[in-house]
Write a protein that holds these residues in place. Structure first.
Motif, PDB file in Angstrom:
ATOM      1  N   LYS A  55       0.824  -1.209   0.000  1.00  0.00           N
ATOM      2  CA  LYS A  55       0.000   0.000   0.000  1.00  0.00           C
ATOM      3  C   LYS A  55       0.856   1.256   0.000  1.00  0.00           C
ATOM      4  O   LYS A  55       0.371   2.333  -0.244  1.00  0.00           O
ATOM      5  N   GLU A  56       2.159   1.093   0.271  1.00  0.00           N
ATOM      6  CA  GLU A  56       3.070   2.224   0.299  1.00  0.00           C
ATOM      7  C   GLU A  56       3.736   2.415  -1.063  1.00  0.00           C
ATOM      8  O   GLU A  56       3.815   1.499  -1.867  1.00  0.00           O
ATOM      9  N   ALA A  57       4.224   3.633  -1.262  1.00  0.00           N
ATOM     10  CA  ALA A  57       5.024   3.978  -2.433  1.00  0.00           C
ATOM     11  C   ALA A  57       6.192   4.828  -1.947  1.00  0.00           C
ATOM     12  O   ALA A  57       6.219   5.263  -0.795  1.00  0.00           O
ATOM     13  N   ILE A  58       7.155   5.047  -2.834  1.00  0.00           N
ATOM     14  CA  ILE A  58       8.276   5.919  -2.507  1.00  0.00           C
ATOM     15  C   ILE A  58       8.243   7.092  -3.474  1.00  0.00           C
ATOM     16  O   ILE A  58       8.454   6.904  -4.673  1.00  0.00           O
ATOM     17  N   PRO A  59       7.977   8.306  -2.974  1.00  0.00           N
ATOM     18  CA  PRO A  59       8.055   9.467  -3.872  1.00  0.00           C
ATOM     19  C   PRO A  59       9.515   9.713  -4.252  1.00  0.00           C
ATOM     20  O   PRO A  59      10.430   9.387  -3.486  1.00  0.00           O
ATOM     21  N   TRP A  60       9.728  10.272  -5.437  1.00  0.00           N
ATOM     22  CA  TRP A  60      11.101  10.521  -5.889  1.00  0.00           C
ATOM     23  C   TRP A  60      11.877  11.352  -4.869  1.00  0.00           C
ATOM     24  O   TRP A  60      13.070  11.138  -4.654  1.00  0.00           O
ATOM     25  N   SER A  61      11.209  12.290  -4.203  1.00  0.00           N
ATOM     26  CA  SER A  61      11.895  13.162  -3.247  1.00  0.00           C
ATOM     27  C   SER A  61      12.512  12.375  -2.088  1.00  0.00           C
ATOM     28  O   SER A  61      13.414  12.862  -1.421  1.00  0.00           O
ATOM     29  N   ALA A  62      12.051  11.136  -1.856  1.00  0.00           N
ATOM     30  CA  ALA A  62      12.584  10.327  -0.761  1.00  0.00           C
ATOM     31  C   ALA A  62      13.659   9.346  -1.228  1.00  0.00           C
ATOM     32  O   ALA A  62      14.217   8.611  -0.418  1.00  0.00           O
ATOM     33  N   VAL A  63      13.967   9.340  -2.523  1.00  0.00           N
ATOM     34  CA  VAL A  63      14.980   8.432  -3.053  1.00  0.00           C
ATOM     35  C   VAL A  63      16.365   9.042  -2.826  1.00  0.00           C
ATOM     36  O   VAL A  63      16.628  10.172  -3.235  1.00  0.00           O
ATOM     37  N   HIS A  64      17.224   8.296  -2.183  1.00  0.00           N
ATOM     38  CA  HIS A  64      18.604   8.749  -1.990  1.00  0.00           C
ATOM     39  C   HIS A  64      19.412   8.530  -3.268  1.00  0.00           C
ATOM     40  O   HIS A  64      20.177   9.393  -3.679  1.00  0.00           O
ATOM     41  N   ALA A  65      19.206   7.371  -3.908  1.00  0.00           N
ATOM     42  CA  ALA A  65      19.908   7.074  -5.162  1.00  0.00           C
ATOM     43  C   ALA A  65      19.190   5.957  -5.905  1.00  0.00           C
ATOM     44  O   ALA A  65      18.632   5.055  -5.292  1.00  0.00           O
ATOM     45  N   LEU A  66      19.215   6.064  -7.224  1.00  0.00           N
ATOM     46  CA  LEU A  66      18.751   4.991  -8.094  1.00  0.00           C
ATOM     47  C   LEU A  66      19.990   4.489  -8.817  1.00  0.00           C
ATOM     48  O   LEU A  66      20.534   5.168  -9.687  1.00  0.00           O
ATOM     49  N   GLY A  67      20.468   3.344  -8.391  1.00  0.00           N
ATOM     50  CA  GLY A  67      21.680   2.795  -8.980  1.00  0.00           C
ATOM     51  C   GLY A  67      21.377   1.647  -9.923  1.00  0.00           C
ATOM     52  O   GLY A  67      20.234   1.277 -10.138  1.00  0.00           O
ATOM     53  N   ARG A  68      22.418   1.068 -10.468  1.00  0.00           N
ATOM     54  CA  ARG A  68      22.267  -0.047 -11.412  1.00  0.00           C
ATOM     55  C   ARG A  68      21.669  -1.292 -10.762  1.00  0.00           C
ATOM     56  O   ARG A  68      21.074  -2.118 -11.440  1.00  0.00           O
ATOM     57  N   ASP A  69      21.817  -1.432  -9.446  1.00  0.00           N
ATOM     58  CA  ASP A  69      21.392  -2.663  -8.788  1.00  0.00           C
ATOM     59  C   ASP A  69      20.334  -2.492  -7.708  1.00  0.00           C
ATOM     60  O   ASP A  69      19.741  -3.491  -7.286  1.00  0.00           O
ATOM     61  N   ALA A  70      20.100  -1.268  -7.248  1.00  0.00           N
ATOM     62  CA  ALA A  70      19.138  -1.074  -6.164  1.00  0.00           C
ATOM     63  C   ALA A  70      18.660   0.372  -6.126  1.00  0.00           C
ATOM     64  O   ALA A  70      19.313   1.270  -6.643  1.00  0.00           O
ATOM     65  N   VAL A  71      17.504   0.551  -5.484  1.00  0.00           N
ATOM     66  CA  VAL A  71      17.000   1.891  -5.153  1.00  0.00           C
ATOM     67  C   VAL A  71      17.320   2.094  -3.676  1.00  0.00           C
ATOM     68  O   VAL A  71      16.964   1.260  -2.841  1.00  0.00           O
ATOM     69  N   MET A  72      18.012   3.179  -3.381  1.00  0.00           N
ATOM     70  CA  MET A  72      18.449   3.441  -2.013  1.00  0.00           C
ATOM     71  C   MET A  72      17.606   4.550  -1.389  1.00  0.00           C
ATOM     72  O   MET A  72      17.351   5.572  -2.025  1.00  0.00           O
ATOM     73  N   VAL A  73      17.175   4.321  -0.152  1.00  0.00           N
ATOM     74  CA  VAL A  73      16.430   5.319   0.618  1.00  0.00           C
ATOM     75  C   VAL A  73      17.101   5.450   1.983  1.00  0.00           C
ATOM     76  O   VAL A  73      17.830   4.546   2.413  1.00  0.00           O
ATOM     77  N   ALA A  74      16.860   6.562   2.661  1.00  0.00           N
ATOM     78  CA  ALA A  74      17.507   6.785   3.957  1.00  0.00           C
ATOM     79  C   ALA A  74      17.087   5.728   4.973  1.00  0.00           C
ATOM     80  O   ALA A  74      17.925   5.116   5.639  1.00  0.00           O
ATOM     81  N   ASP A  75      15.787   5.513   5.108  1.00  0.00           N
ATOM     82  CA  ASP A  75      15.270   4.540   6.063  1.00  0.00           C
ATOM     83  C   ASP A  75      13.826   4.196   5.693  1.00  0.00           C
ATOM     84  O   ASP A  75      13.309   4.663   4.677  1.00  0.00           O
ATOM     85  N   ARG A  76      13.173   3.415   6.531  1.00  0.00           N
ATOM     86  CA  ARG A  76      11.792   2.973   6.252  1.00  0.00           C
ATOM     87  C   ARG A  76      10.799   4.138   6.169  1.00  0.00           C
ATOM     88  O   ARG A  76       9.728   3.994   5.606  1.00  0.00           O
ATOM     89  N   ASN A  77      11.153   5.278   6.724  1.00  0.00           N
ATOM     90  CA  ASN A  77      10.259   6.435   6.668  1.00  0.00           C
ATOM     91  C   ASN A  77      10.082   6.972   5.248  1.00  0.00           C
ATOM     92  O   ASN A  77       9.227   7.817   5.008  1.00  0.00           O
ATOM     93  N   ALA A  78      10.890   6.497   4.310  1.00  0.00           N
ATOM     94  CA  ALA A  78      10.754   6.915   2.909  1.00  0.00           C
ATOM     95  C   ALA A  78       9.456   6.380   2.298  1.00  0.00           C
ATOM     96  O   ALA A  78       8.928   6.960   1.358  1.00  0.00           O
ATOM     97  N   LEU A  79       8.967   5.262   2.833  1.00  0.00           N
ATOM     98  CA  LEU A  79       7.721   4.695   2.324  1.00  0.00           C
ATOM     99  C   LEU A  79       6.546   5.563   2.754  1.00  0.00           C
ATOM    100  O   LEU A  79       6.446   5.966   3.912  1.00  0.00           O
ATOM    101  N   ARG A  80       5.667   5.866   1.814  1.00  0.00           N
ATOM    102  CA  ARG A  80       4.490   6.693   2.083  1.00  0.00           C
ATOM    103  C   ARG A  80       3.226   5.897   1.795  1.00  0.00           C
ATOM    104  O   ARG A  80       3.154   5.180   0.807  1.00  0.00           O
ATOM    105  N   GLU A  81       2.243   6.036   2.667  1.00  0.00           N
ATOM    106  CA  GLU A  81       0.950   5.386   2.439  1.00  0.00           C
ATOM    107  C   GLU A  81       0.292   5.948   1.187  1.00  0.00           C
ATOM    108  O   GLU A  81       0.544   7.090   0.804  1.00  0.00           O
ATOM    109  N   GLY A  82      -0.539   5.154   0.578  1.00  0.00           N
ATOM    110  CA  GLY A  82      -1.344   5.650  -0.535  1.00  0.00           C
ATOM    111  C   GLY A  82      -0.711   5.455  -1.894  1.00  0.00           C
ATOM    112  O   GLY A  82      -0.687   6.367  -2.707  1.00  0.00           O
TER     113      GLY A  82
END
Length: 190
Positions: A55-82
């Motif tokens: 049910k959660e998504a990650i807005p681009w503003s919460a993405v730390h990096a989009l690399g060749r092998d993974a999407v990196m976020v600071a922590d679980r708080n990057a996930l947003r409801e809705g």
């Protein structure tokens, strides 16, 4: 981060990791803003073969990096409801399978993927991967666009100049995109 050209389809299924190394989800879909061409968010699914959508998504503003092998976020708080609101906001729609036509009315083929240009600050749509089925041509090409193009319920309309600047693979794509005629770039910015 250096600019990275990547197909959106290559991001789907990629793990989402925190900067602490925790795998918290995987990318289900890439949501592109139809007006700006920028990535708006990633919808998510759980990790593992039998996991369903989250049910959660990650807005681009919460993405730390989009690399060749993974999407990196600071922590679980990057996930947003809705995730449904994030994916549906702004009238974005999936373009996969839509016909690609030039402004001159030439049917080129069908969209099989989109090309993203990822930098440290943003990721944006810069082209379409198209399966050719015109005038005896077969195969797949990458068609660069310098701005969002017209997308209807059935078609994606691109300038004829974009077809003249097409490339066969991502290695050639940046040069092909740079070769878009100035009049096409000017038309796109208006």
């Amino acid at each position: 981060m250096n600019a990275l050209l990547i197909r959106a389809g290559d991001v789907v299924g990629r793990p989402v990791l925190t900067l602490h190394g925790d795998a918290i989800a995987q990318v289900k879909d890439v949501v592109v803003d139809p007006e700006t061409g920028r990535i708006r968010a990633f919808t998510l699914s759980g990790r593992g073969l039998l996991s369903g959508p989250l049910k959660e998504a990650i807005p681009w503003s919460a993405v730390h990096a989009l690399g060749r092998d993974a999407v990196m976020v600071a922590d679980r708080n990057a996930l947003r409801e809705g995730a449904d609101r994030v994916a549906g906001a702004g009238g974005g729609a999936n373009v996969l399978g839509r016909r690609v036509l030039t402004h001159e009315g030439e049917d080129v083929g069908k969209v099989t993927d989109v090309v993203l240009d990822v930098t440290a600050d943003e990721a944006r749509l810069v082209g379409y991967e198209v399966r050719l089925d015109r005038h005896g041509e077969k195969g797949t090409i990458l068609v660069p666009v310098s701005a969002p193009v017209v997308v209807s319920a059935d078609n994606v309309l691109v300038p004829a100049a974009a077809m003249r600047s097409r490339s066969a693979d991502l290695a050639e794509f940046r040069e092909a995109a740079g070769a878009l005629p100035e009049e096409e770039k000017g038309d796109a910015e208006q």
